[in-house]
Write an enzyme that holds these catalytic residues in place. Sequence first.
Site, PDB file in Angstrom:
ATOM      1  N   PHE A   1       6.121  11.880  -0.225  1.00 14.52           N
ATOM      2  CA  PHE A   1       5.637  13.265  -0.253  1.00 14.52           C
ATOM      3  C   PHE A   1       4.160  13.254   0.161  1.00 14.52           C
ATOM      4  O   PHE A   1       3.287  13.735  -0.561  1.00 14.52           O
ATOM      5  CB  PHE A   1       5.804  13.891  -1.637  1.00 14.52           C
TER       6      PHE A   1
ATOM      7  N   CYS B   1       3.607  18.057 -10.766  1.00 15.81           N
ATOM      8  CA  CYS B   1       2.770  19.275 -10.802  1.00 15.81           C
ATOM      9  C   CYS B   1       3.577  20.452 -11.346  1.00 15.81           C
ATOM     10  O   CYS B   1       3.267  21.598 -11.089  1.00 15.81           O
ATOM     11  CB  CYS B   1       2.194  19.580  -9.428  1.00 15.81           C
TER      12      CYS B   1
ATOM     13  N   ASP C   1       7.221  12.322   4.577  1.00 17.04           N
ATOM     14  CA  ASP C   1       7.204  13.733   4.197  1.00 17.04           C
ATOM     15  C   ASP C   1       8.250  14.463   5.039  1.00 17.04           C
ATOM     16  O   ASP C   1       8.566  14.038   6.148  1.00 17.04           O
ATOM     17  CB  ASP C   1       5.820  14.371   4.416  1.00 17.04           C
TER      18      ASP C   1
ATOM     19  N   ASP D   1       4.387  11.824  -5.234  1.00 14.96           N
ATOM     20  CA  ASP D   1       3.701  13.083  -5.540  1.00 14.96           C
ATOM     21  C   ASP D   1       4.529  14.257  -5.027  1.00 14.96           C
ATOM     22  O   ASP D   1       4.145  14.939  -4.072  1.00 14.96           O
ATOM     23  CB  ASP D   1       2.307  13.081  -4.883  1.00 14.96           C
TER      24      ASP D   1
ATOM     25  N   ARG E   1      -6.363  10.360  -5.822  1.00 14.04           N
ATOM     26  CA  ARG E   1      -6.388   9.674  -4.530  1.00 14.04           C
ATOM     27  C   ARG E   1      -7.431   8.560  -4.567  1.00 14.04           C
ATOM     28  O   ARG E   1      -7.198   7.452  -4.083  1.00 14.04           O
ATOM     29  CB  ARG E   1      -6.726  10.669  -3.404  1.00 14.04           C
TER      30      ARG E   1
END
Length: 426
Positions: A257, A369, A279, A329, A241
């Site tokens: 996201f 991730c 989102d 992300d 970030r």
Amino acid sequence: MSGKIKYNQNNRKNARRNETVAVVLPQVAFAGPKLLLQAGREKSLLRRHPWIFSGAVGEISGNPQSGDTVQVCDASGGFLAWAAYNPDSQICARVWSWQADEKIDAAFFRRKITQAIQARQALKLAEHSDGMRVVHGESDGLPGFIVDQYRDVLVVQLGSAGVEKWREEITNALQELCKPACIYERSDSDGRELEGLPVRNGVLRGALPQKLHITENGVKIAVDIATGQKTGFYLDQRDNRALVGELSRNREVLNCFCYTGGFSLYALRGGAKSVLSIDASEEALATAQQNMQLNGFDETQAEWQCADVFAALRKLRDQNRKFDLIILDPPKFAPTAAFAEKAARGYKDINLLGFKLLRPGGILATYSCSGGISDELFQKIIAGAALDAGVDAQIVRKVHAAADHPVLLSFPEGSYLKGLVVRVVN
Ligand code: SAH
């Protein structure tokens, strides 16, 4: 082979180079339960990988119950490790210790947690944030155990039968060592179900404050501990970030996201011209609104959309919208390698669309991730997306999780988060 070979580093090397060289491990007297591995299945343990899969086990003696400490031995009864047993998981034991003389008791957990705290102190993380991961599971030698600190609140996730069994002792150690105002349990991840453990969500000690925010690199971020995602926030993306914040000046930013707006807040603080954040979670976007107020940012620069990113990106493409910086992300598409192919299609899709929405000189900050997607595969997927989008692009940074999420070298699964900061050349 005659005589007893003392187990040492050379034997370990030989065991790898030449499978016919047997390593004779010492027997360690123990009256409790034992797991005897099948012949040849000790190799991953000799490399100090902390998981024992049920298929590797030859014999179980002493009738261990879920969470009990077992002595793990090779097929000849030689000592390999102390581990927590779980009959309900494919990973039927997770290693606590490789030391034959280590006793797994309350003092062991106190010691391990102390080491994890000291490691973070040495990194001076507290100078940048009052939110950080204090214990990172296997990588801190405590399989399945996560502790995230948000100011004076600790959130614990007990993701293995072993830590479940020692729950009380662990909670006591945390209370004594950290003296938090509250210890809150968020044992409600998917992992708990895979481990055959019940879902739990509630206060363990003290009282949860009504409202809580952390200050991360000077940015205020509200954290909803009881109902937010994960333990409330994605601490692992802290450094990423910050990097995006540094790259945001005068740029039109798209944050996909966005969750509670982490990257968006950094972009606004970094001087972005505008930020569109998307989102699918209304709750997350409501917290994002709180975050805008907490930081006193100009609402007119920020647009928030509750939508499915896959559809939203297509809509933006059809509207011929362009951006200078795009953040992707997404959630974990591939928890394990078995899901890699399907996940790869998902990553390719959003990244291809991302490239198409970027102006020349624009930047794509893209992450995965997924434990099931390696760094190498991720880079290949992004290269394929750029190719199909018809752009030339260069990697300017390869990034991973922040330092409070260390990766044990013997446990590469710990390196789940990877990211590429890519600049479109033309
Ligand atoms: N970047 C965030 C963390 C993102 S986590 C941060 O720094 O804090 C992934 C987010 O994707 C979650 O907020 C989840 O609600 C959202 N999400 C999952 N699937 C989605 C979809 N198909 N479309 C839009 N959002 C989605």
